[in-house]
Design an enzyme around this catalytic site. Structure first.
Site, mmCIF file in Angstrom:
data_model
loop_
_atom_site.group_PDB
_atom_site.id
_atom_site.type_symbol
_atom_site.label_atom_id
_atom_site.label_comp_id
_atom_site.label_asym_id
_atom_site.label_seq_id
_atom_site.Cartn_x
_atom_site.Cartn_y
_atom_site.Cartn_z
ATOM 1 N N TYR A 126 -9.216 -10.958 9.471
ATOM 2 C CA TYR A 126 -9.424 -11.554 8.155
ATOM 3 C C TYR A 126 -9.512 -13.066 8.320
ATOM 4 O O TYR A 126 -8.673 -13.675 8.971
ATOM 5 C CB TYR A 126 -8.286 -11.170 7.209
ATOM 6 C CG TYR A 126 -8.256 -9.692 6.939
ATOM 7 C CD1 TYR A 126 -9.232 -9.097 6.141
ATOM 8 C CD2 TYR A 126 -7.285 -8.874 7.493
ATOM 9 C CE1 TYR A 126 -9.232 -7.731 5.915
ATOM 10 C CE2 TYR A 126 -7.270 -7.503 7.270
ATOM 11 C CZ TYR A 126 -8.246 -6.937 6.483
ATOM 12 O OH TYR A 126 -8.242 -5.584 6.267
ATOM 13 N N TYR B 189 -10.511 6.936 19.340
ATOM 14 C CA TYR B 189 -11.489 6.302 18.446
ATOM 15 C C TYR B 189 -11.494 4.773 18.536
ATOM 16 O O TYR B 189 -12.113 4.102 17.728
ATOM 17 C CB TYR B 189 -11.317 6.857 17.022
ATOM 18 C CG TYR B 189 -11.786 8.311 17.023
ATOM 19 C CD1 TYR B 189 -13.117 8.632 16.765
ATOM 20 C CD2 TYR B 189 -10.944 9.346 17.437
ATOM 21 C CE1 TYR B 189 -13.585 9.936 16.878
ATOM 22 C CE2 TYR B 189 -11.400 10.655 17.550
ATOM 23 C CZ TYR B 189 -12.722 10.935 17.273
ATOM 24 O OH TYR B 189 -13.195 12.217 17.403
ATOM 25 N N GLU C 168 -15.289 2.757 9.119
ATOM 26 C CA GLU C 168 -15.909 3.780 9.978
ATOM 27 C C GLU C 168 -15.847 5.175 9.369
ATOM 28 O O GLU C 168 -14.904 5.515 8.670
ATOM 29 C CB GLU C 168 -15.165 3.860 11.323
ATOM 30 C CG GLU C 168 -15.213 2.609 12.149
ATOM 31 C CD GLU C 168 -14.503 2.784 13.490
ATOM 32 O OE1 GLU C 168 -13.919 3.868 13.731
ATOM 33 O OE2 GLU C 168 -14.543 1.836 14.290
ATOM 34 N N GLN D 287 0.816 -1.219 0.000
ATOM 35 C CA GLN D 287 0.000 0.000 0.000
ATOM 36 C C GLN D 287 0.849 1.268 0.000
ATOM 37 O O GLN D 287 0.325 2.371 0.018
ATOM 38 C CB GLN D 287 -0.910 -0.006 1.240
ATOM 39 C CG GLN D 287 -1.877 -1.180 1.246
ATOM 40 C CD GLN D 287 -2.545 -1.372 2.604
ATOM 41 O OE1 GLN D 287 -2.333 -0.607 3.539
ATOM 42 N NE2 GLN D 287 -3.360 -2.420 2.701
ATOM 43 N N HIS E 126 -0.897 0.203 5.617
ATOM 44 C CA HIS E 126 -1.546 1.192 6.498
ATOM 45 C C HIS E 126 -0.726 2.477 6.685
ATOM 46 O O HIS E 126 -0.299 2.798 7.791
ATOM 47 C CB HIS E 126 -1.877 0.564 7.856
ATOM 48 C CG HIS E 126 -2.907 -0.534 7.753
ATOM 49 N ND1 HIS E 126 -3.547 -1.048 8.845
ATOM 50 C CD2 HIS E 126 -3.412 -1.187 6.677
ATOM 51 C CE1 HIS E 126 -4.401 -1.990 8.457
ATOM 52 N NE2 HIS E 126 -4.334 -2.089 7.136
HETATM 53 CA CA CA Z 1 -13.242 3.292 15.906
#
Ligand code: CA
Length: 375
Positions: free
Chosen positions: A267, A256, A246, A89, A152
């Protein structure tokens, strides 16, 4: 340096005239829209920014940035980009203009930055755009620490109305628990001044052991962010694990929840963390189970789609859709999927053009810039 040689070969072969594909007309709940490919021949396009002259800056994940004319003609890659880590990524990610671009000619961009030991993290630099080159390239943020992972990285760059810059970051996947700890930049939103210094009103400036750039924490991998034009608050969207993407209203000091609370699972199955709720941890204002792989989004403010005013338009990689979210204050009251895989392309970013039309870039080996207009 086999990567750079390969890069040069690809660059030369990718310069193409405008796209010729036929427009696609798609029925939505509020009339037909027409999707036109403005440009193609990009490789895993990541982000798009309009320049005042109507041309566009576009980033390609392998580490190229180009200028694209409204007719779809691609420039040669701009010279002067820093070395970009390109694996999984990782790569060249977001690009935005400085608020004072008209006079400064400055752009800001995020990318995966390698070290010399095979590790990497997300970095942000600014540069002056001059002809076909970036000059005075200056790195102003480097996510700490660097990690041996190709996953990420986030990231979006969003200007707050006070001239500070939000950078959204990922947890780097292999060390997700660090999203709950404030001595690092993994799984955080950070806020810096335009020159890279730390705003003295940042929430953790006086917290012992906390990095002073941090704005909020407990995030997984934030690849969408925008300021709500009505409330001026930062909204972010993050990839969940399997299930549990989200949308959050991202406020200073708040936690969060990742990876302690989530609506997703590992996964292949298997519980992550403690459940879906915990005191002191924020609930998302909207979630997708199963995941759609949520990425770039905007609040639409133009006049070409008056029925979509202040709606969120959000790109999905996995579901290859453009999601429209209708809001009532801070609540999402309706979701419409404007595209239903008709394009067959993973969508990475959404931008509102100066003409009020909607522009998308696709995450494909032959990536496109798409324009959406009312039919
Ligand atoms: Ca969250």
């Amino acid at each position: 340096m086999k990567y750079s040689l390969l890069g040069v070969a690809l660059c030369l072969s990718l310069v193409q005239p405008m796209a010729q594909a036929k427009p696609l007309d798609i029925k939505t709940e509020s009339g037909k829209i027409r999707v036109t490919a403005l440009a193609e021949g990009l490789e895993n396009a990541w982000s798009l920014a309009f320049l005042p002259d109507g041309t566009m800056l576009v980033t390609e994940k392998p580490g190229r940035m180009r200028i694209v004319t409204p007719e779809g003609k691609l420039s040669e890659p701009l010279r002067g980009l820093p070395k970009v880590f390109n694996q999984g990524q990782a790569g060249l990610l977001d690009v935005v203009l400085a608020p004072d671009f008209a006079t400064s000619k400055k752009i800001y961009f995020s990318y995966s930055e390698p070290d010399d030991k095979g590790k990497s993290s997300t970095a942000v630099s600014f540069a002056t755009l001059k002809g076909g080159a970036l000059e005075n390239v200056t790195r102003i943020f480097s996510q700490q620490p660097k990690i041996d992972s190709g996953a990420h990285f986030g990231s979006r760059l969003v200007w707050k109305d006070d001239g500070t810059l939000f950078i959204t970051l990922g947890d780097r996947y292999s060390e997700k628990d660090k999203a709950q700890i404030l001595d690092n930049h993994q799984g955080k939103v950070v806020r810096i001044n335009a020159d890279g210094t730390v705003p003295q009103d940042n929430p953790f400036v006086k917290t012992s052991g906390a990095l002073p750039e941090i704005w909020s924490y407990g995030h997984r991998n934030i690849q969408g962010a925008a300021i709500n034009p009505l409330t001026k608050k930062l909204w972010t969207g993050e990839h969940g694990p399997q299930g549990g993407d989200e949308l959050n209203i991202d406020e200073a000091t708040k936690n969060y929840g990742w990876p302690v609370i989530t609506y997703g699972e590992n996964y292949g199955g298997g519980k992550i963390g403690e459940g879906t709720h915990k005191a002191g941890m924020e609930q998302p204002i909207y979630k997708w189970v199963p995941s759609i792989a949520t990425t770039g989004f905007i609040f639409y403010t133009g006049d070409k789609f008056p029925q979509w005013k202040n709606n969120i338009l959000l790109a999905s990689l996995k579901e290859q859709t453009l999601v429209r979210l209708v809001l009532d204050g801070d609540k999402v009251v309706k979701e419409e999927r404007l595209l239903k895989k008709e394009l067959g392309q993973r969508l990475r970013s959404v931008v509102q053009g100066p003409d009020g039309l909607i522009y998308l870039v696709t995450d494909e080996s032959n990536a496109k810039i798409l324009q959406i207009a009312p039919q």
